[in-house]
Write a protein that holds these residues in place. Sequence first.
Motif, PDB file in Angstrom:
ATOM      1  N   PHE A 792      -8.991  50.804 -54.667  1.00  0.00           N
ATOM      2  CA  PHE A 792     -10.025  51.136 -55.187  1.00  0.00           C
ATOM      3  C   PHE A 792     -10.431  49.969 -56.469  1.00  0.00           C
ATOM      4  CE2 PHE A 792      -7.812  54.769 -53.678  1.00  0.00           C
ATOM      5  CZ  PHE A 792      -8.745  55.548 -53.571  1.00  0.00           C
ATOM      6  N   GLU A 793     -11.852  49.739 -56.353  1.00  0.00           N
ATOM      7  CA  GLU A 793     -12.236  48.587 -57.281  1.00  0.00           C
ATOM      8  C   GLU A 793     -12.710  49.306 -58.568  1.00  0.00           C
ATOM      9  OE1 GLU A 793     -15.737  45.494 -57.865  1.00  0.00           O
ATOM     10  OE2 GLU A 793     -15.302  46.138 -55.855  1.00  0.00           O
ATOM     11  N   ARG A 794     -12.221  48.620 -59.642  1.00  0.00           N
ATOM     12  CA  ARG A 794     -12.762  49.181 -61.096  1.00  0.00           C
ATOM     13  C   ARG A 794     -14.321  48.585 -61.134  1.00  0.00           C
ATOM     14  NH1 ARG A 794     -13.280  48.468 -66.498  1.00  0.00           N
ATOM     15  NH2 ARG A 794     -12.193  49.994 -67.816  1.00  0.00           N
ATOM     16  N   ARG A 795     -15.162  49.666 -61.561  1.00  0.00           N
ATOM     17  CA  ARG A 795     -16.740  48.983 -61.750  1.00  0.00           C
ATOM     18  C   ARG A 795     -16.824  49.465 -63.281  1.00  0.00           C
ATOM     19  NH1 ARG A 795     -19.487  49.342 -57.047  1.00  0.00           N
ATOM     20  NH2 ARG A 795     -18.417  48.629 -55.427  1.00  0.00           N
ATOM     21  N   ALA A 796     -16.326  50.241 -63.748  1.00  0.00           N
ATOM     22  CA  ALA A 796     -16.367  50.592 -65.325  1.00  0.00           C
ATOM     23  C   ALA A 796     -15.107  51.563 -65.597  1.00  0.00           C
ATOM     24  CB  ALA A 796     -17.591  51.404 -65.521  1.00  0.00           C
ATOM     25  N   ALA A 797     -14.772  51.782 -66.737  1.00  0.00           N
ATOM     26  CA  ALA A 797     -13.804  52.648 -67.270  1.00  0.00           C
ATOM     27  C   ALA A 797     -13.913  54.029 -66.512  1.00  0.00           C
ATOM     28  CB  ALA A 797     -13.775  53.115 -68.758  1.00  0.00           C
ATOM     29  N   GLY A 798     -12.893  54.400 -65.756  1.00  0.00           N
ATOM     30  CA  GLY A 798     -13.092  55.683 -65.228  1.00  0.00           C
ATOM     31  C   GLY A 798     -13.691  55.817 -63.770  1.00  0.00           C
TER      32      GLY A 798
END
Length: 803
Positions: A792-798
């Motif tokens: 899973f790639e982080r795009r923004a917090a949460g």
Amino acid sequence: MSTVAAENAQQLLDRVIHRIAPVWPLDSFVAVNPYWGFADRSFSEVAAQLQGTVGERVIMDRRWYADLLQNGKLNMVDILQATEDLGLDVDEEGWREYLRESSELPMRLPRLPELMDLRGHASVSRYVVEQISHFLAAYYDRGQSLWSIPKDPKTGLFGTWRQYTLADRSLGPMGLRPVRSQLLALSSNGAAARQWALQTMGIPQPAEEAYLLVLLKSIGGWASWCRYLLWQAELQGCSDEDLLDLLTIRMVWEALLRQTAQSKVLERWHRQIQAWIVDDKSADMEDARRGEVLLRASEIAYRRQVATSIRRQPAKKKNSTAPLVQAAFCIDVRSEVFRRHLEGVMPTLDTIGFAGFFGVLLDYRRQGDYAPRTQTPVLLNPGVHVMEQGTKAIIERRFRRLRRGAEWKHFKLSAASCFSFVETAGLSYVGRLLADTMGWHRPSIPPDEAGLSAAERATLQCVLPESLTLQERVAMAEFILTGLGLNRGVAPIVLLAGHGSSNTNNPHRAGLDCGACAGQTGEVNAKAAAGLLNDPQVRKSLVDKGWDLDPRCCFLPALHDTTTDRVEILGGMDDPRLDAGLLAELRQALEKAANLTRLERMLRLEPDVRDPETVARNMAYRGRDWSQVRPEWALAGNAAFIAAPRWRTREMNLAGRAFLHDYDVGKDPDFAVLTLIMTAPLVVANWINMQYYGSIVDNQRQGCGNKVLHNVVGGTIGVLEGNGGDLRIGLSEQSLRDSNSGLQHEPLRLSAFVEAPIEAMDRIIDGNGALGQLVNNRWLTVIQIAPDGSLFERRAAGNWVKM
């Protein structure tokens, strides 16, 4: 100037100087993210700004990506995916048309000296840089020059430059004689000079900050050196005015030239600044965003290679017995190759990846040194002061030998003897020249070995300070063991292998050593950590606190030479607890792994050489050959950071492109180790990655050019390319490419794969300002490895998106 105006001007100047990234001196050279000062802004925004002000490229030209697409190394599906990810509205035909077009360089801010340059005449813009550079080389000299500029703290950098320039006779031949009288009337106080320069230049407010950045970047190498001095001062809670004074020098030069330039040149300069102010920069931003899409598409293609190889579940072992040996290596990408082969030749061994300082935040002082040297990541302050311990006789012998060498060098270079030296002593140098040419001698001697024989050096110890209480020592030991993941079972032998590089005639040799140890080898850290963990009192206290430590367990310090791939055990082999048979098996495995690693690395250096013995000789020779510009590829190719249990990547060929940090979230209930990993080693890996990236995309401004033309300046300050110009920073062309296979480093931002809960990573990212800027502004990408192996790639917090 009113108080409010003065405060605004100071804030403006502070913003400009903090845009500059530091550069460390040659004897402690470390990789630095050249865009560190811009991390508070998005990647594409910075790309547009630097291209449109300084003319600095941050993204490869679109023709680079067009060639990748044509050669099948990049596909349109990934480009369209990246387009959607970054929110652009471009279809396939639009991309193909864009890639067929030639790039249009945006308008950049002109510096006044550039407009004063006349064809057939000496360059004024080049002269200004040369004049400042010559002064700074003498001012900061660290023992290379026989004559240096005296420093007066009250006068400061700017005041000293003013005195130097008033006595400088090169102004006349350049047609700048009136500058002297104007400078004579100017105050030697830096603050007053800045105020005068700002008013005299008269830069319109919309362009003021950008123009000051352009001025400082015109002498960007020396600006980075002064930023290093400020960085060091800030670590100690102090300040340093030299970077601000350097900007003042550059501003004063611009103001002085404004008063001497012809009216038609000034008119043209004003017109171009006004044109830059009213220019529509939306097209520049659009081009930067498209460039980032292409960069992201190539990163997607690379991540796919990594993702398809990460194990979903542990491999079934033929026997499930506990390992007999655990070998901890630095997370450096060069260790990945060696670890893979070592595990292959010795199945009863497990390797561990951990930052090369082994959790001991220390500095180290040799006997006789005036100041200690840092052996920790430069982002951190050392908290333990380690001393060298040896007999008085050995220390005195080293001092005498080094002093004789220094006196001989002084005689050789002095004005009284430099012309007669060749006639007097030339024949005695025939043997040395022949040995240099044939590669018969050993590589350049590291500082710790200089003046000592191998037997004398073996008697020296790295001793922790006696002021450390037993409780503090036990706490340090627990920190090391927890970081290494050894809080559940420790093997009879634990090898702690730091790393260094053996090569000669290379000003940047420290950069091939352990970047996590401030450009030093990991030898001191490995010895200090092993000594601490072998301490009987510490061991007893650990067992009393419930640690599962086999009484036979022995920690052995070692050093991995990344040029020859030889691993040398540095001591502890006479410990009565050691199993002699197991130790012999380990040493044999280390030799076999070295052979396999050399064979793999040789494919990138000289593909035609395949015989193991020839390869070993070639690798050793490369380190000794004084003319060798490429003793090894160092960290070229780095693109990934993986923090996960080793079984996720065991037997996986990452081709020496990944920083491998072992991490088991099950052994880290409070996420203390995860916090350390993400805020220190991950940030250090980003610095390394972005140094290589910047040196590739714009070597003229973020690299150091042709290594063959380098000349050391100031003893250990840095290098010039040729005999003048600005101080060069970053990596040389020879560290990035060769004439046969082209680029050896693909310009990609770092992709960090971390096996940890999303919520924990969000808290760490949002709780650390520097890391938060790097992640949220897309200077690196964080990817979660879920328990089932999903990514899973982080795009923004949460907001984590499944890959």
